[in-house]
Design a protein around this motif. Sequence first.
Motif, PDB file in Angstrom:
ATOM      1  N   TYR A   1       0.838  -1.207   0.000  1.00  0.00           N
ATOM      2  CA  TYR A   1       0.000   0.000   0.000  1.00  0.00           C
ATOM      3  C   TYR A   1       0.875   1.259   0.000  1.00  0.00           C
ATOM      4  N   THR A   2       1.955   1.249   0.754  1.00  0.00           N
ATOM      5  CA  THR A   2       2.874   2.393   0.771  1.00  0.00           C
ATOM      6  C   THR A   2       3.482   2.631  -0.604  1.00  0.00           C
TER       7      THR A   2
ATOM      8  N   PRO B   1      -3.644   4.313  -7.982  1.00  0.00           N
ATOM      9  CA  PRO B   1      -4.885   4.329  -7.185  1.00  0.00           C
ATOM     10  C   PRO B   1      -5.311   2.941  -6.723  1.00  0.00           C
ATOM     11  N   ARG B   2      -4.868   2.557  -5.530  1.00  0.00           N
ATOM     12  CA  ARG B   2      -5.320   1.334  -4.890  1.00  0.00           C
ATOM     13  C   ARG B   2      -5.654   1.664  -3.444  1.00  0.00           C
ATOM     14  N   SER B   3      -6.873   1.363  -3.039  1.00  0.00           N
ATOM     15  CA  SER B   3      -7.326   1.722  -1.700  1.00  0.00           C
ATOM     16  C   SER B   3      -6.952   0.627  -0.710  1.00  0.00           C
ATOM     17  N   LEU B   4      -7.089   0.948   0.578  1.00  0.00           N
ATOM     18  CA  LEU B   4      -6.822  -0.032   1.623  1.00  0.00           C
ATOM     19  C   LEU B   4      -7.800  -1.197   1.548  1.00  0.00           C
TER      20      LEU B   4
ATOM     21  N   GLU C   1      -9.065  -2.467  -1.160  1.00  0.00           N
ATOM     22  CA  GLU C   1      -8.627  -3.347  -2.233  1.00  0.00           C
ATOM     23  C   GLU C   1      -7.425  -4.175  -1.804  1.00  0.00           C
ATOM     24  N   ILE C   2      -6.512  -3.569  -1.040  1.00  0.00           N
ATOM     25  CA  ILE C   2      -5.370  -4.321  -0.520  1.00  0.00           C
ATOM     26  C   ILE C   2      -5.851  -5.424   0.419  1.00  0.00           C
ATOM     27  N   ALA C   3      -6.836  -5.092   1.272  1.00  0.00           N
ATOM     28  CA  ALA C   3      -7.347  -6.070   2.237  1.00  0.00           C
ATOM     29  C   ALA C   3      -8.058  -7.227   1.545  1.00  0.00           C
ATOM     30  N   GLU C   4      -8.667  -6.979   0.394  1.00  0.00           N
ATOM     31  CA  GLU C   4      -9.387  -8.044  -0.318  1.00  0.00           C
ATOM     32  C   GLU C   4      -8.449  -9.143  -0.813  1.00  0.00           C
ATOM     33  N   VAL C   5      -7.236  -8.771  -1.217  1.00  0.00           N
ATOM     34  CA  VAL C   5      -6.291  -9.769  -1.724  1.00  0.00           C
ATOM     35  C   VAL C   5      -5.316 -10.234  -0.657  1.00  0.00           C
ATOM     36  N   SER C   6      -5.308  -9.563   0.495  1.00  0.00           N
ATOM     37  CA  SER C   6      -4.414  -9.942   1.578  1.00  0.00           C
ATOM     38  C   SER C   6      -5.053 -11.014   2.446  1.00  0.00           C
TER      39      SER C   6
END
Length: 324
Positions: A181-182, A190-193, A195-200
């Motif tokens: 994310y950083t 443009p990637r939101s938190l 969206e990161i959480a969905e693949v994490s």
Amino acid sequence: MTSLLPLPVHPHGEKMKAETKCPNCGDNVTIRDYKQSTVVCENCGQILKEEIKDRGPEWRAFDQKEEQNKSRGGPPVTETIHDKGLATLIDFKNYDSKGGKLSSERRQVAYRLRKWNKRARISNSAERNLAFSLSELERMASQLGVPRSVREIASKIYREAVDEDLIQGRSMEEMISAALYTACRRAEIPRSLNEIAEVSRVPLKKIVSGYRFMCRQLDIHLPPVDPAMFVSRFASKLNLSGETKVMARQIIRKAREENLTSGKNPTGIAIGAIYIASLKCGERRTQEEVSKVAGVTSVTVRNSYKNIAEELNLTVLKEEKYGS
């Protein structure tokens, strides 16, 4: 066509000879001039071929020391592999260089070589953990569709966190998700938190905690996310026209001037502006459709667009007419 120009010089200081006979003087010594994209005869200077391809390296060197530093063999060094791509890989196929099958004795030798090569690549727990984390980064980045440059940045940030011993007491998945994310924030991807959480494989709360901890310890300062960065991607998923995208950006710019974006979720601001623009341009999309592309709830869309419309005095069609 004959040219009496002086002999050309390769951009990197090399003379590339070609097996072409000169029809003018019969000399076989020719030189490739990559600056002019031509092949010329070394004896008489006649141009023998034009628009040739440059087969040299993609870099330039202006002295011998710089040339030695830049010269390399094989693929470039990458941060996305735990050994930076410098290790040797032994194929698992039992064939020699000519395509023939290996004998039983040579298969046993190849098996031992593979086993010891694998052990040598990952010799301790630190390298094992780094290999696992970077493979997890590659998986998430592939699902998010981020470019290779962002993966390199995320890998470098995570390596800095490992060197500063920031991983101790926190899960590797949490910190590698925070590093990704950083990197997206730093590269303005443009990637939101959400969206990161969905693949994490860790919840959103832990990613936020890891991101704040990493930025604080590594002294990383990032500007606020511009909601306009999400407009193109979200609007494209909704099959909206360019006119709607332009209007959504104008709404976001007015909201920024009125200080409505400060402290607000940039994804919510972007999706609220897109919803208003879709109503104004006659390209109606329901709140449920809009919320799905952004990974937020319909309530977030409703609250965001109402707040923007009221503060900016925008006249939009009634929600009840279209439904949610």
